[in-house]
Structure formats: C-alpha cells, structure tokens
Design an enzyme around this catalytic site. Structure first.
Site, short mmCIF file in Angstrom:
data_model
loop_
_atom_site.label_atom_id
_atom_site.label_comp_id
_atom_site.label_asym_id
_atom_site.label_seq_id
_atom_site.Cartn_x
_atom_site.Cartn_y
_atom_site.Cartn_z
N ASP A 79 0.83 -1.21 0.00
CA ASP A 79 0.00 0.00 0.00
C ASP A 79 0.86 1.25 0.00
O ASP A 79 2.03 1.24 0.40
CB ASP A 79 -0.97 0.01 1.18
CG ASP A 79 -0.29 0.00 2.53
OD1 ASP A 79 0.69 -0.76 2.71
OD2 ASP A 79 -0.71 0.75 3.44
N GLU A 139 0.02 -1.21 5.70
CA GLU A 139 1.10 -0.75 6.57
C GLU A 139 0.97 0.74 6.85
O GLU A 139 1.25 1.20 7.97
CB GLU A 139 2.45 -1.04 5.90
CG GLU A 139 3.67 -0.84 6.80
CD GLU A 139 4.19 0.60 6.83
OE1 GLU A 139 5.04 0.90 7.69
OE2 GLU A 139 3.77 1.41 5.98
#
Length: 387
Positions: A79, A139
């Site tokens: 991400d 994350e």
C-alpha cells in the site's frame, strides 16, 4: 512479461508495473497481488494469500528455494499513501525518469524494494537457502495487515537467519524504531444557535479542549525525554493528523472528530501515557450527558504496532553488512514499521532498503537511480550468499 536474468533493467520493468497499481490504503490491493502471483507462478513459485475480513485486500507470502532453516525474509508493503490534494508534476501512477531520479507514488516507499526482490526470484529459486517473500497491506494506516501473515510465517516456515524489512534507509542498517498507536476521538454535541451557547454544546469546543490536553501531554513528553536514547527526536511524539467538525459559523457544532498518533521509543508504555487523556474524555462525556443526554465523547484505538529494538540482531547485522558493504553503526529511526511485529514473532529483524524516507509521502515522490543500483548489488550478493 518476458523474463531474463536478474538485473537493474528487470527490476525497473517490474517497478514500473507495480507503480501503475493504485494501491492507496483505502483501496483494494488485489490487482497487484494477482500480478505478483502470476509472476511467481512463471518461476514455479507457489504463493499463499492471507486476506482481510472483507476479502478486498490480501497479504502474500511465498518461499523461493528449499524449506530449510537459515534463509531470509524479504518484507515489503504493497500500500501507498494518498495523492489527493498533492500537487504532482506528472501522473503519480506512471514512473517517470528525469535527472537521475525515478518519480512515482511508491518509488521510495516501498515498491522499489519489492521490485528488486521480485526481480531476483529467478536466482533465489536456485539457492540452497530459501528467500521468503512477504508482501503486506495496510502498513501505511497502522501496520494492520502484516500480523496475520507474520503469524502464518511463524507457523509454517523454518526459522530464518534474518527478516529484512525494506523500508527506505538509503541501504543503511536500522535496528530500532518507535512504536505507534493511532486513535480516533468522536464528539457528539447538541446543536443550537451560536448566540445561545447555554442552549447547546459545541462539539468543536469539546474537541479543542481535548486536543489541548493532548498537546500538554506532548509537551511533557518532550521536556522529560532522554536526549541520548539514539532517536531523532528522542521523545515520544504526539500529533493530531485529522480534525473535522461543524456545519456553519452560526451553529454550535453537532459533531466533531479528530485522529492522533503517538509514537514511542522502546521502553515507553503508550497506554500509561494516554491514561490521563482517557480519563479526561470519560469526565467530559459524563459532564456533557448531565445536561444533554444525547451528547457523547468516544475514543477508539484504530491501530497499533510495537517498537523494534536491537535485541538479538548481532548476527543479522553482520550478515547484512556483507551484502551492503556498509560499515557504519546501525541506527534508529523515528517512524514505525512492521519490523517490530516480525521481531515480536521471534524473527531476528532489521530494516534496510533503497531510497530515503525524506522523499516518502511527498508530492513527486522519487527514488534516486543510484539507490536502485545499490539495491541491485544487494540482491545479487544475497543470491550469491544463499547459493
């Protein structure tokens, strides 16, 4: 994609493809995961997903080489942070090279590392020691995705020599980072005309008082920190990143919300630090309800990740130094990573990856091409070391 021997060129081609996937944390990452699965399958590497509850996102892990002890985990998150509201000079989802830099969202944080690891899969599969690839989701919003994958790794793979989290460190070794907790506070007020403050409760006013309380805690943390603890800044940091509330200047706000994060070096107890704030929220909630039963103050912890320390990292550091050629002492960083989660699961862990955190999260995010070259040398040496 036509595959050739691992090289900087093959890593660049993979990185271009990874950047093209908009994997902003509020979106699905499945298109990227499916592409990586297909790429690994072409090299006879079987991958396993660990999906979230919605099924819209997934971690992915795979082992290249034999299932024996002494291998290496290469970990990266899929991400990226949003680009909305940022002024980019070009399409953030298209890699653009200019003046020794490669621009695009995720180039530095941290698709560059993931691309390098994937480019060397053809070499890793021939090794006598394994490389375990671990690609996570979410994350950037509190390290939410990795724990379920790390638990699967803990149960299914032989103990590796080191887990390398490839966050951008300019290929320097990092053995410590702060932990993080992320909270949301929601305030429900009682709307009234702004001239009749005794007829209602402004949710904004309550939120401002509570944020002021947090800033007092932040000041105390700053003034009482150990300046020699190896972190910059050395104190726990407490910041309000989001605040919203109200509809119009002449209405007492009916709703307000804010989000804050607390980042602590090892040795601090986040729950203990925030206990006075929780008490203040409870007191405000009770006081408001005494006059207006429909009001409310609600605090929720959205995410947390533990700090990482240098405990048990001596062999891992010595091993990775041979790969980087970097002999400076390991350092600590102020940002949080999934490293503490890997360490908590019993894996010797350190952070080392191409690019700089100073370029992360910025408009026109970039990575220097010489950092990708350094990452190329790192992966080549790793493949040779494990052969």
């Amino acid at each position: 994609m036509t595959h050739s021997a691992p090289s900087l060129a093959s890593a660049r081609a993979i990185l271009d493809r990874l950047i093209a996937f908009d994997t902003t944390s509020h979106r699905s990452n499945l298109a990227l995961i499916e592409w990586v699965e297909s790429y690994l399958a072409e090299h006879s590497v079987k991958a396993a997903r660990v999906a979230d509850e919605s099924g819209d996102k997934a971690n992915l892990f795979a082992t290249c080489g034999p299932m024996v002890e002494g291998g290496v985990i290469l970990s990266g998150h899929s991400d990226v942070v949003p680009v909305e509201g940022q002024e980019w000079s070009s399409d953030p989802w298209t890699a653009r090279e200019e003046n020794g830099k490669l621009y695009g969202r995720g180039t530095s944080d941290m698709k560059g590392f993931v691309a390098l690891a994937l480019a060397w899969v053809p070499a890793f599969v021939r090794g006598s020691k394994p490389v375990h690839l671990a690609i996570s989701y979410d994350e950037e919003v509190g390290c939410k995705g990795a724990p379920a994958m790390i638990e699967r790794l803990r149960k299914t793979i032989p103990l590796p020599r080191v887990a390398i989290v490839g966050e951008p460190t300019s290929m320097r070794i990092v053995t410590g980072h702060k932990g993080i907790t992320v909270h949301e506070v929601q305030v429900r007020g009682h709307e009234a005309h702004s001239s009749l403050v005794n007829h209602g409760v402004s949710a904004n006013a309550v939120a401002i008082e509570l944020m002021h309380h947090l800033m007092e805690i932040a000041r105390d943390l700053r003034e009482n920190a150990d300046p020699e603890n190896g972190f910059d800044p050395p104190y726990p940091t407490l910041t309000v990143g989001v605040m919203e509330g109200g509809q119009a200047a002449n209405i007492l706000a009916g709703h307000a919300r804010f989000e804050f994060d607390l980042r602590c070096p090892p040795g601090y107890d986040a729950a203990e630090i925030l206990a006075p704030f929780y008490e203040a929220c409870a007191a405000q909630d009770a006081a408001l309800k005494g006059n207006f039963p429909d009001t409310r103050v609600h605090v929720e912890k959205l995410a947390s990740a533990p700090p990482m320390t240098d405990a048990g990292s001596e062999d891992a550091v010595a091993f990775v130094r041979r790969l980087t050629g970097e002999n400076s002492p390991p350092s600590n960083v102020a940002y949080a990573t999934e490293g503490g989660q890997f360490q908590q699961a019993g894996f010797p862990t350190l952070i080392c990856g191409p690019g700089s955190i100073e370029q992360a999260h910025q408009p026109d995010e970039w990575i220097a091409l010489d950092q990708l070259e350094a990452g190329t040398r790192f992966m080549a040496r790793l493949a040779e070391e494990l052969s």
